[in-house]
Motif scaffolding. Structure first.
Motif, PDB file in Angstrom:
ATOM      1  N   ASN A   1     120.832 -28.909 117.823  1.00  0.00           N
ATOM      2  CA  ASN A   1     120.873 -28.916 116.361  1.00  0.00           C
ATOM      3  C   ASN A   1     122.305 -28.884 115.832  1.00  0.00           C
ATOM      4  N   LEU A   2     123.152 -29.727 116.398  1.00  0.00           N
ATOM      5  CA  LEU A   2     124.547 -29.788 115.954  1.00  0.00           C
ATOM      6  C   LEU A   2     124.651 -30.490 114.606  1.00  0.00           C
ATOM      7  N   ALA A   3     125.785 -30.311 113.955  1.00  0.00           N
ATOM      8  CA  ALA A   3     126.019 -30.940 112.654  1.00  0.00           C
ATOM      9  C   ALA A   3     126.030 -32.460 112.809  1.00  0.00           C
ATOM     10  N   LEU A   4     125.218 -33.144 112.009  1.00  0.00           N
ATOM     11  CA  LEU A   4     125.082 -34.592 112.148  1.00  0.00           C
ATOM     12  C   LEU A   4     126.378 -35.319 111.805  1.00  0.00           C
ATOM     13  N   ASN A   5     127.147 -34.790 110.850  1.00  0.00           N
ATOM     14  CA  ASN A   5     128.394 -35.478 110.505  1.00  0.00           C
ATOM     15  C   ASN A   5     129.376 -35.492 111.671  1.00  0.00           C
ATOM     16  N   SER A   6     129.394 -34.433 112.487  1.00  0.00           N
ATOM     17  CA  SER A   6     130.259 -34.413 113.668  1.00  0.00           C
ATOM     18  C   SER A   6     129.768 -35.382 114.723  1.00  0.00           C
ATOM     19  N   VAL A   7     128.476 -35.387 114.963  1.00  0.00           N
ATOM     20  CA  VAL A   7     127.896 -36.240 115.995  1.00  0.00           C
ATOM     21  C   VAL A   7     128.015 -37.715 115.603  1.00  0.00           C
TER      22      VAL A   7
END
Length: 505
Positions: free
Chosen positions: A288-294
């Motif tokens: 559940n990492l931040a989508l903007n980073s991924v």
């Protein structure tokens, strides 16, 4: 009939197409890797770049031997002599090479007279095949990165839910441009101690009879696939969760920030783009990492990297000679010696490049390349420096990235406007200006920042050309409203600076 395989220095993957074509007969298939000292003389390469490539080649040769291949490893002045000896010794009737990704090296190979047929096997180090990119490009009126990236997301089913992007939008760049503020705590980079093979290469590079660039030690890059995988794992665990917001930020004494450092390994073949993207996407789905980073990171690999490579092979062979602005100024001497400039941003980044052969994408584009653009440096000179100075630099990367994106020398084939900026951008996105001799707010006077007077001088010198670019109209309007005396003073400062540095060069 005996087929031999020549493995080039940026094709260090057991699954590369030439090796794969003979996988079933690997014990009977001769393989050769060659270190050419004459080839290393073509540029004033960073010493750590030479160590990285040659040590990685030697480690890869050892890995191939351990896997059952019959490997010849040669250090020679040229490529032709050891190839002829190898062909004769092994009675080779056909040489296979994975198609070289760099035009100049393809020409070198074509000029060799080997005495037997040479067969190029299609290159499989990228997700997009050359012919697939050409088909995509010829069917379009515009060659925009964003269009290409969205096509790639759909084609390879990356961060997609059916036919729509996860999160409801394709691009989260607006969330990934935060300036550095407050106390930052970026993760430490994963570095490595040189083993015996690397130490031997370091000694050999030290003893070379031609000039190099940059510090030879400490050498901390990985040189094996295992090391490259460890760097990828380290980034996914420690850098990726916070990668996005500050990916454009620049901070004194912070060499790597949250950046991945995988580009040298991708460009050598020690990592493959699909496995890098899969590792990042899997981490997003599982943690559940931040989508903007991924998404921001995946866009760099699936978007930017594949796009630059595709354009390199799609554009005409003379693309590298493009010079839309007719810039001819010599490269300032301080690019080769950071102690020769008192511009703190340049000194900080150039000293880092001298120590490591690395700087992140904004340091490269918005400081090093931007300054050369607004000064009026020859695009070919600054591209040659980038090619030599960075450990991840190759012809296919630097032509499109520097000539097209950084210098706008192609007149807009790649970028929609020049990446030219004044000191305001650097002041916003870094802490460099607070420790500089020059005043980032001044456009004229003794302490006027050169980024300021060169920026307005650049717009003034090229306003007729720039009028054809719609995105430049607001800036040109600001130029036309500028006080005439101030503009004259900036012209004088710019020309005086050029004169001084021409003499130093």
């Amino acid at each position: 009939m005996t087929t031999g395989i020549w493995v080039l220095g940026d094709q260090l993957w057991a699954g590369q197409s030439a090796l794969a074509s003979c996988q079933s007969a690997q014990r009977e298939t001769p393989v050769i890797l060659i270190e050419s000292r004459d080839y290393a003389r073509q540029h004033r390469y960073h010493r750590q770049k030479l160590v990285l490539i040659w040590s990685a080649m030697r480690h890869f040769a050892a890995a191939l031997r351990a896997d059952g291949w019959s490997v010849t490893y040669t250090i020679a002045d040229d490529f032709g002599t050891p190839l002829h000896q190898w062909i004769q010794a092994n009675k080779i009737t056909e040489v296979r090479v994975m198609y070289p990704n760099n035009h100049p090296f393809r020409q070198i190979i074509n000029n060799l007279q080997l005495g037997c047929p040479l067969h190029f096997v299609p290159n499989n180090h990228f997700l997009w095949r050359t012919e697939d990119f050409q088909q995509w490009a010829t069917s379009r009126k515009r060659l925009l990165l964003e269009d290409f990236y969205r096509t790639g997301r759909r084609e390879f089913k990356i961060l997609m839910h059916q036919d729509q992007p996860i999160g409801g939008q394709w691009n989260f760049d607006s969330q990934n441009r935060q300036p550095p503020k407050g106390q930052l705590n970026p993760p430490s980079a994963l570095w490595f101690e040189p083993d015996a093979i690397t130490q031997a290469v370091i000694q050999e590079v030290q003893a070379l009879d031609f000039p190099g660039y940059g510090a030879l030690e400490p050498f901390r890059w990985g040189v094996t696939r295992a090391s490259a995988l460890a760097v990828l794992d380290h980034f996914v665990a420690h850098g990726l969760p916070s990668f996005g917001p500050l990916q454009d930020a620049m901070v004194t004494q912070e060499e790597t920030m949250w950046h991945s450092l995988v580009s040298p390994y991708l460009n050598l073949g020690l990592l493959q783009p699909r496995e890098v993207i899969t590792a990042v996407e899997t981490a997003y789905l599982n943690h559940n990492l931040a989508l903007n980073s991924v998404e921001g990171f995946i866009r760099q690999v699936l978007g930017w990297r594949e796009y630059m490579n595709g354009l390199y092979h799609y554009l005409k062979d003379d693309y590298g000679q493009s010079n839309w602005f007719h810039h001819t100024e010599p490269l300032p001497a301080f690019y080769w010696d950071s102690t020769q400039t008192n511009l703190n941003c340049l000194r900080q980044i150039l000293s880092q490049v001298e120590k490591t052969g690395y700087a992140h994408h904004i340091q490269r584009l918005m400081v090093l390349s931007n300054f050369a653009l607004i000064v009026g440096v020859s695009p070919q000179e600054i591209e040659g420096w980038f090619h030599a100075a960075f450990v991840d630099a190759y012809d296919w990367v630097m032509q499109t990235n520097v000539i097209g994106m950084g210098q706008f020398a192609d007149g807009g084939i790649l970028a929609s406007k020049p990446y030219a900026a004044s000191a305001n951008y650097i002041k916003k996105m870094s802490d460099y200006c607070s420790h500089c001799y020059y005043n980032a707010n001044d456009r004229t006077g003794e302490q006027a920042c050169p980024f300021n007077f060169f920026y307005w001088d650049f717009l003034d010198r090229h306003q007729e050309k720039l009028k054809s670019i719609g995105r430049m109209n607001v800036l040109l309007g600001n130029l036309n409203r500028m006080d005439a005396d101030d503009l004259d003073k900036m012209r004088v400062l710019a020309e005086a600076w050029r004169q001084q540095h021409r003499q130093q060069g």
